[in-house]
Write a protein that holds these residues in place. Structure first.
Motif, PDB file in Angstrom:
ATOM      1  N   ASN A 268      -1.707-103.791 -39.872  1.00 52.59           N
ATOM      2  CA  ASN A 268      -2.713-104.578 -40.582  1.00 52.59           C
ATOM      3  C   ASN A 268      -3.513-103.748 -41.587  1.00 52.59           C
ATOM      4  OD1 ASN A 268      -1.998-106.867 -39.080  1.00 52.59           O
ATOM      5  ND2 ASN A 268      -3.367-106.263 -37.427  1.00 52.59           N
ATOM      6  N   LEU A 269      -3.362-102.428 -41.534  1.00 50.06           N
ATOM      7  CA  LEU A 269      -4.071-101.554 -42.476  1.00 50.06           C
ATOM      8  C   LEU A 269      -3.399-101.603 -43.840  1.00 50.06           C
ATOM      9  CD1 LEU A 269      -4.532 -98.395 -40.211  1.00 50.06           C
ATOM     10  CD2 LEU A 269      -6.246-100.140 -40.730  1.00 50.06           C
ATOM     11  N   LYS A 270      -4.165-101.271 -44.877  1.00 53.39           N
ATOM     12  CA  LYS A 270      -3.604-101.178 -46.231  1.00 53.39           C
ATOM     13  C   LYS A 270      -3.064 -99.758 -46.410  1.00 53.39           C
ATOM     14  CE  LYS A 270      -6.422-104.733 -48.306  1.00 53.39           C
ATOM     15  NZ  LYS A 270      -7.368-105.122 -49.335  1.00 53.39           N
ATOM     16  N   LEU A 271      -1.817 -99.574 -45.994  1.00 55.61           N
ATOM     17  CA  LEU A 271      -1.179 -98.263 -46.033  1.00 55.61           C
ATOM     18  C   LEU A 271      -0.214 -98.178 -47.203  1.00 55.61           C
ATOM     19  CD1 LEU A 271      -0.318 -97.971 -42.232  1.00 55.61           C
ATOM     20  CD2 LEU A 271      -2.244 -96.900 -43.426  1.00 55.61           C
ATOM     21  N   GLY A 272      -0.030 -96.956 -47.676  1.00 52.68           N
ATOM     22  CA  GLY A 272       0.953 -96.722 -48.729  1.00 52.68           C
ATOM     23  C   GLY A 272       2.367 -96.935 -48.206  1.00 52.68           C
ATOM     24  N   LYS A 273       3.295 -97.051 -49.133  1.00 49.03           N
ATOM     25  CA  LYS A 273       4.685 -97.347 -48.779  1.00 49.03           C
ATOM     26  C   LYS A 273       5.290 -96.286 -47.863  1.00 49.03           C
ATOM     27  CE  LYS A 273       9.116 -98.430 -50.901  1.00 49.03           C
ATOM     28  NZ  LYS A 273       9.851 -98.584 -52.153  1.00 49.03           N
ATOM     29  N   SER A 274       5.064 -95.039 -48.166  1.00 54.66           N
ATOM     30  CA  SER A 274       5.682 -93.977 -47.370  1.00 54.66           C
ATOM     31  C   SER A 274       5.134 -93.959 -45.944  1.00 54.66           C
ATOM     32  CB  SER A 274       5.541 -92.649 -48.101  1.00 54.66           C
ATOM     33  OG  SER A 274       4.749 -91.742 -47.476  1.00 54.66           O
ATOM     34  N   THR A 275       3.845 -94.132 -45.762  1.00 57.30           N
ATOM     35  CA  THR A 275       3.263 -94.163 -44.414  1.00 57.30           C
ATOM     36  C   THR A 275       3.723 -95.415 -43.675  1.00 57.30           C
ATOM     37  OG1 THR A 275       1.338 -92.898 -45.132  1.00 57.30           O
ATOM     38  CG2 THR A 275       1.107 -94.145 -43.089  1.00 57.30           C
ATOM     39  N   ARG A 276       3.803 -96.521 -44.364  1.00 61.19           N
ATOM     40  CA  ARG A 276       4.285 -97.755 -43.745  1.00 61.19           C
ATOM     41  C   ARG A 276       5.720 -97.577 -43.248  1.00 61.19           C
ATOM     42  NH1 ARG A 276       1.954-102.048 -42.916  1.00 61.19           N
ATOM     43  NH2 ARG A 276       0.303-101.738 -44.417  1.00 61.19           N
ATOM     44  N   ASN A 277       6.564 -96.910 -44.035  1.00 57.03           N
ATOM     45  CA  ASN A 277       7.944 -96.641 -43.614  1.00 57.03           C
ATOM     46  C   ASN A 277       7.980 -95.778 -42.359  1.00 57.03           C
ATOM     47  OD1 ASN A 277       9.120 -98.146 -45.659  1.00 57.03           O
ATOM     48  ND2 ASN A 277       9.353 -96.389 -47.026  1.00 57.03           N
ATOM     49  N   VAL A 278       7.127 -94.761 -42.302  1.00 55.94           N
ATOM     50  CA  VAL A 278       7.062 -93.905 -41.120  1.00 55.94           C
ATOM     51  C   VAL A 278       6.626 -94.726 -39.907  1.00 55.94           C
ATOM     52  CG1 VAL A 278       5.826 -91.969 -40.046  1.00 55.94           C
ATOM     53  CG2 VAL A 278       6.660 -91.761 -42.392  1.00 55.94           C
ATOM     54  N   LEU A 279       5.613 -95.543 -40.073  1.00 59.21           N
ATOM     55  CA  LEU A 279       5.097 -96.370 -38.985  1.00 59.21           C
ATOM     56  C   LEU A 279       6.170 -97.329 -38.465  1.00 59.21           C
ATOM     57  CD1 LEU A 279       2.626 -97.248 -37.279  1.00 59.21           C
ATOM     58  CD2 LEU A 279       2.069 -98.837 -39.111  1.00 59.21           C
ATOM     59  N   GLU A 280       6.873 -97.977 -39.371  1.00 57.96           N
ATOM     60  CA  GLU A 280       7.887 -98.958 -38.979  1.00 57.96           C
ATOM     61  C   GLU A 280       9.084 -98.319 -38.290  1.00 57.96           C
ATOM     62  OE1 GLU A 280       8.682-100.998 -42.651  1.00 57.96           O
ATOM     63  OE2 GLU A 280       6.789-102.132 -42.545  1.00 57.96           O
ATOM     64  N   SER A 281       9.402 -97.075 -38.630  1.00 57.44           N
ATOM     65  CA  SER A 281      10.581 -96.432 -38.045  1.00 57.44           C
ATOM     66  C   SER A 281      10.260 -95.579 -36.817  1.00 57.44           C
ATOM     67  CB  SER A 281      11.291 -95.583 -39.099  1.00 57.44           C
ATOM     68  OG  SER A 281      10.481 -94.500 -39.492  1.00 57.44           O
ATOM     69  N   ALA A 282       8.982 -95.404 -36.501  1.00 59.02           N
ATOM     70  CA  ALA A 282       8.597 -94.550 -35.365  1.00 59.02           C
ATOM     71  C   ALA A 282       8.933 -95.230 -34.037  1.00 59.02           C
ATOM     72  CB  ALA A 282       7.105 -94.234 -35.430  1.00 59.02           C
ATOM     73  N   HIS A 283       9.546 -94.473 -33.169  1.00 63.38           N
ATOM     74  CA  HIS A 283       9.903 -94.966 -31.836  1.00 63.38           C
ATOM     75  C   HIS A 283       8.664 -95.003 -30.943  1.00 63.38           C
ATOM     76  CE1 HIS A 283      12.403 -95.645 -28.313  1.00 63.38           C
ATOM     77  NE2 HIS A 283      11.744 -94.683 -27.704  1.00 63.38           N
ATOM     78  N   GLN A 284       8.579 -96.021 -30.112  1.00 64.96           N
ATOM     79  CA  GLN A 284       7.465 -96.134 -29.155  1.00 64.96           C
ATOM     80  C   GLN A 284       7.824 -95.352 -27.891  1.00 64.96           C
ATOM     81  OE1 GLN A 284       4.399 -97.846 -29.566  1.00 64.96           O
ATOM     82  NE2 GLN A 284       3.861 -96.819 -27.695  1.00 64.96           N
ATOM     83  N   PHE A 285       7.138 -94.253 -27.655  1.00 62.81           N
ATOM     84  CA  PHE A 285       7.287 -93.467 -26.434  1.00 62.81           C
ATOM     85  C   PHE A 285       6.211 -93.914 -25.459  1.00 62.81           C
ATOM     86  CE2 PHE A 285       9.140 -90.641 -29.659  1.00 62.81           C
ATOM     87  CZ  PHE A 285      10.339 -90.309 -29.037  1.00 62.81           C
ATOM     88  N   PRO A 286       6.308 -93.531 -24.180  1.00 64.90           N
ATOM     89  CA  PRO A 286       5.258 -93.919 -23.223  1.00 64.90           C
ATOM     90  C   PRO A 286       3.856 -93.476 -23.660  1.00 64.90           C
ATOM     91  CG  PRO A 286       7.161 -93.078 -22.057  1.00 64.90           C
ATOM     92  CD  PRO A 286       7.430 -92.858 -23.529  1.00 64.90           C
ATOM     93  N   GLU A 287       3.753 -92.315 -24.311  1.00 62.05           N
ATOM     94  CA  GLU A 287       2.439 -91.822 -24.750  1.00 62.05           C
ATOM     95  C   GLU A 287       2.032 -92.361 -26.109  1.00 62.05           C
ATOM     96  OE1 GLU A 287       5.483 -88.649 -25.825  1.00 62.05           O
ATOM     97  OE2 GLU A 287       5.141 -89.986 -24.141  1.00 62.05           O
ATOM     98  N   GLY A 288       2.896 -93.092 -26.779  1.00 60.10           N
ATOM     99  CA  GLY A 288       2.556 -93.695 -28.061  1.00 60.10           C
ATOM    100  C   GLY A 288       3.615 -93.476 -29.114  1.00 60.10           C
ATOM    101  N   ARG A 289       3.298 -93.900 -30.328  1.00 58.28           N
ATOM    102  CA  ARG A 289       4.191 -93.689 -31.473  1.00 58.28           C
ATOM    103  C   ARG A 289       3.857 -92.360 -32.122  1.00 58.28           C
ATOM    104  NH1 ARG A 289       6.964 -98.279 -33.835  1.00 58.28           N
ATOM    105  NH2 ARG A 289       6.480-100.073 -32.538  1.00 58.28           N
ATOM    106  N   TRP A 290       4.851 -91.512 -32.242  1.00 53.59           N
ATOM    107  CA  TRP A 290       4.674 -90.221 -32.887  1.00 53.59           C
ATOM    108  C   TRP A 290       4.938 -90.400 -34.372  1.00 53.59           C
ATOM    109  CZ3 TRP A 290       6.693 -85.386 -29.927  1.00 53.59           C
ATOM    110  CH2 TRP A 290       6.255 -85.443 -28.602  1.00 53.59           C
ATOM    111  N   LEU A 291       3.899 -90.287 -35.175  1.00 51.91           N
ATOM    112  CA  LEU A 291       4.037 -90.430 -36.616  1.00 51.91           C
ATOM    113  C   LEU A 291       4.010 -89.051 -37.264  1.00 51.91           C
ATOM    114  CD1 LEU A 291       1.511 -93.359 -37.221  1.00 51.91           C
ATOM    115  CD2 LEU A 291       3.933 -93.492 -36.602  1.00 51.91           C
ATOM    116  N   PHE A 292       5.018 -88.748 -38.048  1.00 51.31           N
ATOM    117  CA  PHE A 292       5.082 -87.515 -38.826  1.00 51.31           C
ATOM    118  C   PHE A 292       4.990 -87.927 -40.286  1.00 51.31           C
ATOM    119  CE2 PHE A 292       7.003 -86.255 -34.859  1.00 51.31           C
ATOM    120  CZ  PHE A 292       6.549 -84.963 -34.674  1.00 51.31           C
TER     121      PHE A 292
END
Length: 153
Positions: A104-128
């Motif tokens: 829901n945040l207004k994120l740039g394209k590259s960060t949005r791509n990272v967010l969408e492709s990040a796997h959900q681990f038990p401790e959370g989504r690891w975003l690089f």
């Protein structure tokens, strides 16, 4: 196709430029390595210092990640900054609730791509997130505020 490419890149290349465990990089070496992105690095450090009480230290995360400047708040990871060649990468882990709110945040394209492709681990989504622009920096600041529910001075 973006998701598999990012995973491939992380598997075949180190996230950071400093991958020798025996040699923690100096401030001068980091500045030289990240080059023109030093202003963005400094801006992020300043944002963290102005908004959060953290402990910062360097940590070595193995040959696939290298050395990172790590920020911890109350014993928990806030984020890590991996100096690279001409850039740097920020690792931020979003727990389940912030990860659900992040689209829901207004994120740039590259960060949005990272967010969408990040796997959900038990401790959370690891975003690089590779930081190459002021937009990337703003995105990380928004994610930090979301992760922590705002500044915590």
């Amino acid at each position: 196709m973006r998701g598999p490419r990012i995973r491939w890149m992380l598997q075949d290349m180190a996230v950071g430029a400093f991958v020798e465990k025996q040699h923690q990089p100096t401030t001068r070496e980091i500045s030289h390595s990240i080059g023109l992105k030093k202003k963005l690095w400094d801006s992020l450090e300043r944002f963290i210092a102005e908004n959060y009480r953290t402990k910062r230290d360097f940590a070595f995360y193995g040959k696939n990640y290298g050395w990172a400047l790590r920020f911890r708040k109350a014993g928990k990871a806030l984020l890590s900054m991996y100096p690279g060649e001409g850039t740097f990468t920020v690792q931020i882990v979003l727990a389940e609730t912030p990860a659900k709110k992040a689209p829901n945040l207004k994120l740039g394209k590259s960060t949005r791509n990272v967010l969408e492709s990040a796997h959900q681990f038990p401790e959370g989504r690891w975003l690089f997130i590779r930081v190459n622009s002021k937009q990337d920096l703003r995105d990380i600041q928004q994610l930090l505020l979301l992760k922590t529910s705002g500044p915590q001075i």
